[in-house]
Design an enzyme around this catalytic site. Structure first.
Site, PDB file in Angstrom:
ATOM      1  N   ASP A  35      -8.419  24.658  49.737  1.00 54.73           N
ATOM      2  CA  ASP A  35      -8.321  26.091  50.001  1.00 54.73           C
ATOM      3  C   ASP A  35      -9.532  26.505  50.830  1.00 54.73           C
ATOM      4  OD1 ASP A  35     -10.398  26.052  48.084  1.00 54.73           O
ATOM      5  OD2 ASP A  35      -8.982  26.429  46.468  1.00 54.73           O
ATOM      6  N   ASP A  74     -12.621  29.403  51.186  1.00 52.03           N
ATOM      7  CA  ASP A  74     -13.385  30.450  50.527  1.00 52.03           C
ATOM      8  C   ASP A  74     -14.271  31.169  51.536  1.00 52.03           C
ATOM      9  OD1 ASP A  74     -12.261  29.587  48.154  1.00 52.03           O
ATOM     10  OD2 ASP A  74     -13.978  28.337  47.616  1.00 52.03           O
ATOM     11  N   ASP A 116     -24.749  25.222  43.682  1.00 52.25           N
ATOM     12  CA  ASP A 116     -25.089  24.059  42.872  1.00 52.25           C
ATOM     13  C   ASP A 116     -25.515  22.843  43.685  1.00 52.25           C
ATOM     14  OD1 ASP A 116     -22.518  23.747  43.852  1.00 52.25           O
ATOM     15  OD2 ASP A 116     -21.560  23.573  41.885  1.00 52.25           O
TER      16      ASP A 116
END
EC number: 2.7.7.19
Length: 467
Positions: free
Chosen positions: A74, A76, A160
């Site tokens: 996907d 983002d 992260d």
């Protein structure tokens, strides 16, 4: 091949991932990503937000995957606009989430996820944190809510992994790299941004994400990022069970389930997720490992072929090694085989759901698959035909073959059912008669039919509809 992706850019060797306040800027000539490879809807969202005066970029995994020539799952977008401001710009947007509030912009079946730039959580004292409605930390350091908004630089620092801190501007076709993530993509490393121990304590699920990315991308976990994992693995026990269910699906349904299993075992992460199965792996390592591994290989193959994979079968396999000993224990205490299977299954699933909240839509098929293992050997009379019509027969039969492939001895039961499905009705009758003759030759006792028309009461915990 990766050398071609990063044509003229050179990277210094480094030890730690310290995010920069000023990014490395890669022009379109220094990377292989082109605007045409980005979802048209994602480009539309970025450009409309930029035209409205906000900062906006395509970000994260899709940029990483495209640099690796992998198809993104996907797309983002990260932006300076708040979720409410995004919703004001797009009538087709919905604000979702509490722990991490963001906007979903819907374009038919495609959803573009739009997240506001986040900042690191301030290290406030207890009174301050209780009064802060936007963020909260557990006493262990784990972040409970994550809605502290910040700048683009803040957002890069709180991501992260370095390979996920890449921002692509489709208008200029430049990549902003705040943590030398392109360097780590080139060297096939999963590296945490910041101090690994602190980042894992903020969110222990990052340990699972490190494993998932390493397995999915065929990367290594950088040694400083890997070092604290075994010691901090027990922190996963504090993660909500519902969240772990979603993470486990991501781990095992990404097409690299066997490699994921190896890494979970290597870093002591399997036991916090599946405690009973981890114990069974120690008690009977050869059988349990072979059973789970073969199921994961089959899962990976089905995903490669574009075939559906049911989480129920996956969880049935991951938990099965812990089940037979419990069933045997209950049988030794006098419980008949099928009720013993049903009771042991109920107990095991209930315990497992304390760690991973497996929804009822999956726990029911799991129990039916296991229950079928006790029913498949019972083939006399009309039972074989009744089982063949059972909607769970195929899953139960596949599971039987899986058990046999792991070395379990079933006296040829899998071959018998394979033949029974393929032959004619008359040949099926011959197979049933042959079973009866075999029982008579072996002296196996046969159940006597009760006289009279009174219905037999079901055994406690058994199936009231009979076999």
């Amino acid at each position: 091949m990766l050398k071609k992706l990063f044509k003229s850019f050179r990277f210094p060797l480094r030890r730690a991932a310290h995010p920069r306040t000023t990014p490395e800027v890669l022009s379109s000539r220094q990377h292989s990503l082109t605007r045409s490879r980005i979802s048209r809807n994602a480009v539309n969202v970025v450009e409309r937000l930029q035209q409205a005066g906000y900062q906006a970029y395509v970000v994260g995994g899709c940029v990483r995957d495209l640099l690796l020539n992998l198809p993104p799952k996907d797309f983002d977008v990260a932006t300076s606009a708040t979720p409410e401001q995004v919703r004001a710009e797009f009538r087709n947007a919905r604000v979702i989430g509490r722990r991490f509030k963001l906007a979903h912009v819907h374009f038919g079946r495609e959803i573009i996820e739009v997240a506001t730039f986040r900042a690191n959580h301030p290290q406030a004292d207890d009174d301050e944190e209780e009064n802060n409605s936007h963020s909260a930390r557990h006493e262990s350091g784990r972040i409970l809510r994550d809605n502290v908004y910040g700048t683009l630089e803040d957002d890069a620092q709180r991501r992260d992994f370095t390979i996920n801190a890449l921002y692509y501007d489709p208008r200029t076709e430049r990549i902003l790299d705040y943590a030398q993530g392109v360097h780590d993509i080139k060297n096939r490393l999963v590296r945490l941004i910041g101090d690994p121990e602190q980042r894992y304590m903020e969110d222990p699920v990052r340990m699972l994400r490190a494993v998932r990315f390493a397995a999915k991308l065929d990367f290594a976990i950088e040694r400083h990022s890997a070092a604290p994992i075994r010691r901090l693995a027990p922190l996963l026990r504090d993660i909500p069970a519902a969240r772990l269910f979603e993470e486990v699906l991501k781990l095992f349904l990404a097409g690299r389930a066997e490699r994921t299993f190896d890494l979970l075992i290597e870093f002591d992460l399997f036991a916090p997720l599946f405690p009973a199965s981890a114990a069974a792996l120690k008690e009977q390592p050869e059988y349990a490992d072979k059973l789970i591994r073969q199921a994961l290989i089959n899962t990976d193959e089905r995903i490669r072929q574009g075939k559906p994979v049911t989480p129920a079968f996956l969880f049935a396999t991951l938990l099965w090694p812990a089940l037979p000993a419990r069933v045997l224990d209950m049988q030794e205490r006098g419980m008949p085989p099928i009720p013993a299977m049903q009771e042991a299954a109920h107990q095991l699933i209930s315990e497992q759901c304390q760690r991973i909240a497996i929804p009822k839509r999956f726990t029911l098929p799991i129990r039916e698959i296991w229950d079928m293992q006790e029913r498949l050997p019972r083939r006399h009379g009309k039972r074989a035909d009744v089982l063949l019509e059972n909607p769970r027969f195929r899953a139960g039969y596949d599971f039987l073959l899986l058990r046999e492939s792991a070395g379990e001895q079933t006296d040829g039961l899998g071959d018998w059912w394979t033949d029974y499905q393929e032959v004619s009705d008359s040949e099926r009758r011959n197979m049933i008669r042959a079973l009866s003759s075999k029982d008579e030759r072996s002296g196996a006792p046969r159940k006597r039919r009760r006289s009279g028309g009174r219905k037999r009461r079901p055994e406690p915990g058994g199936n009231p509809t009979g076999e």
